[in-house]
Enzyme design. Sequence first.
Site, short mmCIF file in Angstrom:
data_model
loop_
_atom_site.label_atom_id
_atom_site.label_comp_id
_atom_site.label_asym_id
_atom_site.label_seq_id
_atom_site.Cartn_x
_atom_site.Cartn_y
_atom_site.Cartn_z
N CYS A 91 0.83 -1.21 0.00
CA CYS A 91 0.00 0.00 0.00
C CYS A 91 0.86 1.26 0.00
O CYS A 91 1.40 1.65 -1.04
CB CYS A 91 -0.98 -0.03 1.17
SG CYS A 91 -2.37 1.10 0.97
N HIS A 185 -4.06 -5.01 0.26
CA HIS A 185 -3.64 -5.52 1.57
C HIS A 185 -3.74 -7.05 1.60
O HIS A 185 -4.81 -7.61 1.85
CB HIS A 185 -4.51 -4.92 2.68
CG HIS A 185 -4.15 -3.50 3.00
ND1 HIS A 185 -3.66 -3.13 4.24
CD2 HIS A 185 -4.18 -2.38 2.24
CE1 HIS A 185 -3.42 -1.82 4.22
NE2 HIS A 185 -3.73 -1.35 3.03
N GLU A 187 -2.76 -8.94 3.85
CA GLU A 187 -2.96 -9.40 5.22
C GLU A 187 -4.39 -9.27 5.72
O GLU A 187 -4.73 -9.75 6.81
CB GLU A 187 -2.03 -8.62 6.17
CG GLU A 187 -2.52 -7.24 6.57
CD GLU A 187 -2.36 -6.17 5.50
OE1 GLU A 187 -2.74 -5.01 5.75
OE2 GLU A 187 -1.86 -6.48 4.40
#
Length: 743
Positions: A91, A185, A187
């Site tokens: 990001c 993202h 995660e």
Amino acid sequence: MGASKVLLVDSYDSFTHNLAALIVEAIPSSEVYIIHNDQLSSSEVIESLQYFSAVVVGPGPGSPEISSDVGIVKDLWHLPQSSLLPIFGVCLGLQSLAVENGANLKRLEVVKHGQLSRIQHDGDGLFEGIVDAEVVRYHSLHVQAAGSAPKLQELAWADDGAENGGRVVMALKHRFRPFWAVQYHPESVRTDGSGLQILQNFWSLARRWSSDHARVEVDWSEGATALVGQPWPHHSPCRTQASQQRSVVTTTTIHAPHLTAPQICEISGVHNSPTDFVLLESRAQPGRYSIIACLQPTSLKVSHHVGDDFVLLRRSKHSAFERLGSDIWTWLAAFSRAKYAVGGLPNIPFWGGFIGYFSYEIGVHSLGCKIRHQGGHKHPDASLVFVERSIVVDTMTGDVHIQSIIPNDAGWVAATALTLRTAANIADAEVSTAKCDRVHASSFMLPDKAAYINKVNLAKEHLYAGESYELCVTARTRVAVPKSYPGSSCASSWDLYSTVRSVNPAPYGAYVRIHPTTLVSSSPERFLSCSRPPYQKFQLRPIKGTVRKGCDMTRERAENILNSPKEIAENLMIVDLIRHDLYGVLGKDVKVTKFCGIEEYQTVWQLVSVIEGSPHFAQGDQTCDNQLGWEVLKRSLPPGIMTGAPKKRSVEILQNLEDDARNLYSGVVGYHCVSGAADWSVVIRSCFKYDPHPDDPDGYDKDEWVLGAGGAITALSDAEAEWDEMEVKLQSVLRAFKLESLA
């Protein structure tokens, strides 16, 4: 061969520990070391790189063009050849890589905060073996590399549609250096399995590059630890001493299905104002147990103000200050550890211990943020009473449990049980003081609508600029009520609580009267609960998304509203934030056991997620700290649903947007049991007041009750609709004051 070491650079994001957990999962036998982007100088970071196999540059708020937002990150893309190593950006990490290599930074036509996108990619290298990828995006800025950044190659992109900006870069690599990055993202809990695979592919590419360039990491040293600290997670739980002396709980149970918690409060002297009194009441599902503290003049009251290096301890009319060795949380853990008890009924959540509240500002302080509004130091930021005698009502079975942790206190337990048995024989009606016509406001001051709408619009500008994904903007309402004195006809704070619980029944009600503050809360939302050691489970149940029931609101219609992208995105952001908070203390055993489930309550349908975690044990070690709950609470405050994400930057923005301290509102109220269990709810749908000392000749002739309300502002928010939502939330408590309208 030792563990592979990865340096994770944190730009003060609220998802960093999620990324650390994903790295550990993707790279077998790895250790992750986390530093903030301004923790070390560029030269110190370069010096530390010799110990690491790779660097991961995490996400964060702000812009890659603002030096204070990215810190040393911008220098990583210009490493000297002798210090070069594989780097993976996420990001803000991708945006920094791109900008430092000449790419143009722009705002998205439509902000993507918590939005799912299906991405397209070239299938090679970083995306090898990934056929399809549905990923979560948290960004309002994006980069355009084609034509302006010849050293960069696009690897993946999303199609936002011609009307929304078209093609958006989702992954890049440097053509000549071992740098890769993704805009989304990996995660996030809602990114599919490609999130794990992308990290695994990066690791394969990194090892291949290191082998081709004969790069070998230097053995770890004390100097390395001095630079970057210990590997994640940093918290190492203290161990319970098996030989420590423990109190034993004395309990008697009676079956009294018609005896309510408020009736027991009246029997126990709740009308004896201004004495301290505490009730935690469950009057709706999923709550079940109500807890009445049977306080004595000698019961210990503990209070603390943010910024002080001491706690105030009060027993009866005696007070003393005690210095804090570290902070209030360490003090509470040490005190609780010394009071650890055993022998209570295993199905009863509370045997004795601390009951009280923590303010919003104490959470702000724990984040390391400057507190702009102190609130006049009237209300303590921590106010707790240590409860040695208590009564617990099981609203499901009708059982009433009388218990004490005082040695040789069986006489009080038996006498109280006899009193309640006698009362139970005649208790077949609701509490007598629930007189909803007694609480009348003499004046009130509501938030200014134009000012609030302006704050919403300012918040949205912060979102568009990449400063936050959502911001919970709140405001205060003040209601004046004639003061109640013993023998007067004016409504008391207990009358107000009785009215609030009647008009707004909730699973996590609270009546907390600990001088100088009285809190009346009818909260629908549990914040944090934890079970007893040794096999503790910590659970958070964020609510984001509520639809009120009505004659025209069917379940099907409610589901359609709650399953909208806006509602799901708000919930997702908080789920990812909470995972980060739990990972930071507990290690890698954190799971989302329910995501955006629709739960039915007495008056509403709500979108609820459940996040659970347990302490991570070393192999063969099953001992744990029986006071770990204090550390988890500290690291989870203030509640993410009341701030936004990333939490620290969002709180800093809110400190400037809002005009006054939140105090108790947006804090938490609940208990920490002598067994190590705990349960805290968010202080919403509530009001609180300051009580001058009864001997104060300048005591006020009116009580000023403070109500807080607000809402989560996203890029999709409509300012007028947000004002309307705040008004609806205010009404749940204002109705108790006979204030039916904000007009």
